[in-house]
Design a protein around this motif. Structure first.
Motif, PDB file in Angstrom:
ATOM      1  N   PRO A  98     -95.199  30.726   4.904  1.00 42.09           N
ATOM      2  CA  PRO A  98     -96.050  31.883   5.212  1.00 42.09           C
ATOM      3  C   PRO A  98     -95.398  33.239   4.965  1.00 42.09           C
ATOM      4  O   PRO A  98     -96.099  34.248   4.848  1.00 42.09           O
ATOM      5  CB  PRO A  98     -96.363  31.692   6.707  1.00 42.09           C
ATOM      6  N   GLU A  99     -94.053  33.286   4.883  1.00 33.81           N
ATOM      7  CA  GLU A  99     -93.358  34.557   4.685  1.00 33.81           C
ATOM      8  C   GLU A  99     -92.967  34.822   3.237  1.00 33.81           C
ATOM      9  O   GLU A  99     -92.413  35.874   2.931  1.00 33.81           O
ATOM     10  CB  GLU A  99     -92.100  34.601   5.565  1.00 33.81           C
TER      11      GLU A  99
ATOM     12  N   ASN B 236     -89.164  14.255  -2.488  1.00 37.70           N
ATOM     13  CA  ASN B 236     -90.274  13.601  -1.785  1.00 37.70           C
ATOM     14  C   ASN B 236     -90.209  13.951  -0.305  1.00 37.70           C
ATOM     15  O   ASN B 236     -89.144  14.269   0.234  1.00 37.70           O
ATOM     16  CB  ASN B 236     -90.233  12.073  -1.984  1.00 37.70           C
ATOM     17  N   ASP B 237     -91.351  13.910   0.353  1.00 41.12           N
ATOM     18  CA  ASP B 237     -91.426  14.358   1.744  1.00 41.12           C
ATOM     19  C   ASP B 237     -90.618  13.487   2.695  1.00 41.12           C
ATOM     20  O   ASP B 237     -90.036  13.989   3.662  1.00 41.12           O
ATOM     21  CB  ASP B 237     -92.892  14.412   2.203  1.00 41.12           C
ATOM     22  N   GLU B 238     -90.570  12.203   2.444  1.00 40.08           N
ATOM     23  CA  GLU B 238     -89.858  11.318   3.357  1.00 40.08           C
ATOM     24  C   GLU B 238     -88.384  11.696   3.458  1.00 40.08           C
ATOM     25  O   GLU B 238     -87.821  11.817   4.561  1.00 40.08           O
ATOM     26  CB  GLU B 238     -89.997   9.859   2.909  1.00 40.08           C
ATOM     27  N   LEU B 239     -87.737  11.915   2.305  1.00 39.05           N
ATOM     28  CA  LEU B 239     -86.323  12.268   2.314  1.00 39.05           C
ATOM     29  C   LEU B 239     -86.125  13.712   2.770  1.00 39.05           C
ATOM     30  O   LEU B 239     -85.206  14.002   3.550  1.00 39.05           O
ATOM     31  CB  LEU B 239     -85.719  12.074   0.922  1.00 39.05           C
ATOM     32  N   ARG B 240     -87.001  14.612   2.324  1.00 36.45           N
ATOM     33  CA  ARG B 240     -86.816  16.013   2.715  1.00 36.45           C
ATOM     34  C   ARG B 240     -87.072  16.210   4.212  1.00 36.45           C
ATOM     35  O   ARG B 240     -86.464  17.072   4.842  1.00 36.45           O
ATOM     36  CB  ARG B 240     -87.710  16.938   1.882  1.00 36.45           C
ATOM     37  N   ASP B 241     -87.968  15.419   4.789  1.00 35.31           N
ATOM     38  CA  ASP B 241     -88.159  15.469   6.243  1.00 35.31           C
ATOM     39  C   ASP B 241     -86.849  15.203   6.976  1.00 35.31           C
ATOM     40  O   ASP B 241     -86.572  15.793   8.030  1.00 35.31           O
ATOM     41  CB  ASP B 241     -89.188  14.430   6.694  1.00 35.31           C
TER      42      ASP B 241
ATOM     43  N   LEU C 122     -87.593  21.290   8.468  1.00 31.81           N
ATOM     44  CA  LEU C 122     -88.688  22.244   8.327  1.00 31.81           C
ATOM     45  C   LEU C 122     -89.791  21.693   7.427  1.00 31.81           C
ATOM     46  O   LEU C 122     -90.955  22.112   7.511  1.00 31.81           O
ATOM     47  CB  LEU C 122     -88.152  23.567   7.757  1.00 31.81           C
ATOM     48  N   ASN C 123     -89.442  20.734   6.569  1.00 31.67           N
ATOM     49  CA  ASN C 123     -90.423  20.137   5.662  1.00 31.67           C
ATOM     50  C   ASN C 123     -91.576  19.464   6.415  1.00 31.67           C
ATOM     51  O   ASN C 123     -92.681  19.325   5.883  1.00 31.67           O
ATOM     52  CB  ASN C 123     -89.732  19.117   4.753  1.00 31.67           C
ATOM     53  N   ARG C 124     -91.327  19.055   7.645  1.00 34.75           N
ATOM     54  CA  ARG C 124     -92.392  18.433   8.435  1.00 34.75           C
ATOM     55  C   ARG C 124     -93.497  19.443   8.762  1.00 34.75           C
ATOM     56  O   ARG C 124     -94.637  19.057   9.037  1.00 34.75           O
ATOM     57  CB  ARG C 124     -91.807  17.852   9.725  1.00 34.75           C
ATOM     58  N   LYS C 125     -93.136  20.716   8.739  1.00 35.95           N
ATOM     59  CA  LYS C 125     -94.108  21.774   9.005  1.00 35.95           C
ATOM     60  C   LYS C 125     -94.733  22.290   7.721  1.00 35.95           C
ATOM     61  O   LYS C 125     -95.943  22.536   7.651  1.00 35.95           O
ATOM     62  CB  LYS C 125     -93.426  22.916   9.760  1.00 35.95           C
ATOM     63  N   TYR C 126     -93.908  22.487   6.697  1.00 31.63           N
ATOM     64  CA  TYR C 126     -94.377  22.958   5.388  1.00 31.63           C
ATOM     65  C   TYR C 126     -93.880  21.959   4.342  1.00 31.63           C
ATOM     66  O   TYR C 126     -92.742  22.057   3.885  1.00 31.63           O
ATOM     67  CB  TYR C 126     -93.833  24.363   5.084  1.00 31.63           C
ATOM     68  N   ASN C 127     -94.734  21.023   3.985  1.00 31.38           N
ATOM     69  CA  ASN C 127     -94.278  19.948   3.101  1.00 31.38           C
ATOM     70  C   ASN C 127     -94.098  20.444   1.670  1.00 31.38           C
ATOM     71  O   ASN C 127     -94.357  21.608   1.349  1.00 31.38           O
ATOM     72  CB  ASN C 127     -95.225  18.746   3.171  1.00 31.38           C
ATOM     73  N   ILE C 128     -93.649  19.540   0.814  1.00 33.38           N
ATOM     74  CA  ILE C 128     -93.291  19.935  -0.545  1.00 33.38           C
ATOM     75  C   ILE C 128     -94.490  20.490  -1.309  1.00 33.38           C
ATOM     76  O   ILE C 128     -94.373  21.492  -2.028  1.00 33.38           O
ATOM     77  CB  ILE C 128     -92.649  18.747  -1.298  1.00 33.38           C
TER      78      ILE C 128
ATOM     79  N   GLY D  39     -96.680  27.814  -2.530  1.00 29.65           N
ATOM     80  CA  GLY D  39     -96.186  29.133  -2.128  1.00 29.65           C
ATOM     81  C   GLY D  39     -95.248  29.733  -3.153  1.00 29.65           C
ATOM     82  O   GLY D  39     -95.278  30.947  -3.406  1.00 29.65           O
ATOM     83  N   ILE D  40     -94.419  28.898  -3.769  1.00 28.56           N
ATOM     84  CA  ILE D  40     -93.483  29.385  -4.780  1.00 28.56           C
ATOM     85  C   ILE D  40     -94.237  29.871  -6.023  1.00 28.56           C
ATOM     86  O   ILE D  40     -93.913  30.925  -6.592  1.00 28.56           O
ATOM     87  CB  ILE D  40     -92.485  28.277  -5.154  1.00 28.56           C
TER      88      ILE D  40
END
Length: 395
Positions: free
Chosen positions: A235-236, A256-261, A266-272, A278-279
């Protein structure tokens, strides 16, 4: 009559009058103020009349941020009476440097105490960027708990103020003897917000500090040589680009989300998927203003050829370069660094896909100054004491 009876008992009483007691407060430090704030402060404290505030602020600005002075008496184009009022009202003092360490590779690390119980680490890395990069902190501690990062093991104490962020640049320039600010041949050419903390959780202070250090009449660092690294506070991102025009770096480390979690909670809040969207919307994104993706190489965790190919697919269409970071071990860390051959094979896949993917040479490992190793000593026994004890134990 006994002596005790001859002398009546006397009760001594005293009343402590605290009505006049005053708690001493430190003088306001001017180095964290923007130009308009500086002019306003001079008027508010009765040091300068409003008609002269802008002129005096410009003079002060140059003395503080171009010449690096901390003594008002050295500001010779300001009249003596005004200098006296300034010295009686304000401060330009640097924070305390508790410890200074120099690595065998020339990296310098300072433990800086900005207030009681508030300690941060700042690192200067020579031969990075145009000449040398300063890795600054934005918070004391961190809330993100990234499992590969030493800083993440220290609880958040608080956000740093703009003055405390600017002070890190000033301390480095003091030590590098780089005052007045040279036009050419600078040793400190780049600033990276990759120290302690998540910069986007302290965006107002980070933005304000960037305005100060990029001002052309002061430290005058180009905004294209200031990089802000985030773990993905989506969001920022828009506000970061609009307020600062900073170069963007993303602490990615997984595809992948599983490993990044696991690696970056923070990935659990803003996933890949959310992060990539956003990027792609980041203001000013172009081939001339590429996003840097940081990818720490963890043995047997995220370093396979399949992960490299997945990374290529993930970044498709984004102007990007990828910094491959050999994992820098720290006491108690659960990971190992990938082998050099594994890292080179990973980089080759990225290179063939058209992405610049330099392998970051570890710097300052011997003084725990490398990427992911920063952690203030405020809640531990001082490092110098521990080293002395270790030497004595070996003797």
């Amino acid at each position: 009559m006994t002596p005790a009876q001859a002398v009546p008992d006397t009760i001594l009483t005293a009343t402590l009058d605290l009505s006049r007691a005053r708690i001493a407060t430190p003088a306001p430090n001017l180095t964290g103020l923007t130009r308009p704030e500086l002019a306003a402060a001079l008027v508010e404290h009765g040091v300068v009349e409003p008609a002269k505030a802008k002129m005096r602020a410009s003079q002060l600005w140059r003395w503080m941020h171009h010449f690096g002075h901390t003594d008002f008496e050295r500001m010779t184009d300001i009249d003596k009476d005004t200098r006296t009022r300034l010295a009686a009202t304000f401060s330009l003092a640097r924070p305390e440097v508790v410890e200074r360490q120099v690595s065998k590779d020339g990296t310098r690390k300072w433990l800086i105490r900005t207030a009681p119980g508030i300690e941060i680490e700042t690192v200067y890395i020579p031969d990075v960027g145009r000449a040398g990069a300063l890795c600054v902190s934005s918070q004391v501690g961190c809330t993100l708990n990234c499992t590969f990062c030493h800083t993440g093991t220290q609880a958040l104490v608080r956000n740093l103020t703009a003055a405390e962020i600017v002070a890190q640049v000033q301390v480095a320039k003091d030590d590098l003897e780089e005052w007045p600010v040279p036009k050419e041949g600078r040793r400190l050419s780049n600033v990276v917000f990759m120290g302690m903390g998540e910069p986007l959780y302290n965006l107002d202070a980070v933005s304000k500090a960037m305005h100060i250090v990029s001002d052309n009449e002061g430290i005058s660092l180009s905004r294209r040589r200031i990089t802000v690294s985030t773990s993905g506070v989506v969001p920022e991102l828009q506000a970061l680009g609009e307020k600062t025009q900073a170069m963007l770096a993303i602490s990615l480390h997984a595809t992948n989300d599983e490993l990044r979690d696991e690696l970056v909670p923070l990935n659990r809040k803003y996933n890949i998927e959310t992060l990539m969207a956003g990027i792609r919307a980041y203001p000013g994104l172009s081939n001339a203003r590429r996003v840097t993706f940081e990818y720490v190489m963890l043995k047997g965790v995220n370093d396979s050829p399949a992960e490299a190919k997945a990374l290529v697919r993930l970044l498709k269409g984004i102007p990007a370069k990828i910094n491959l970071i050999p994992f820098n071990p720290w006491p108690g860390s659960p990971y190992e660094c990938s082998s050099w051959s594994t890292i080179e094979a990973f980089a080759a896949i990225l290179n063939r896909a058209g992405y610049a993917s330099p392998i970051r040479t570890p710097r300052g490992r011997d003084i725990l100054a490398a990427c992911g190793q920063l952690r203030s000593e405020s809640e531990k026994v001082r490092a110098s004491v521990r080293r002395k004890a270790a030497v004595e134990a070996e003797a």
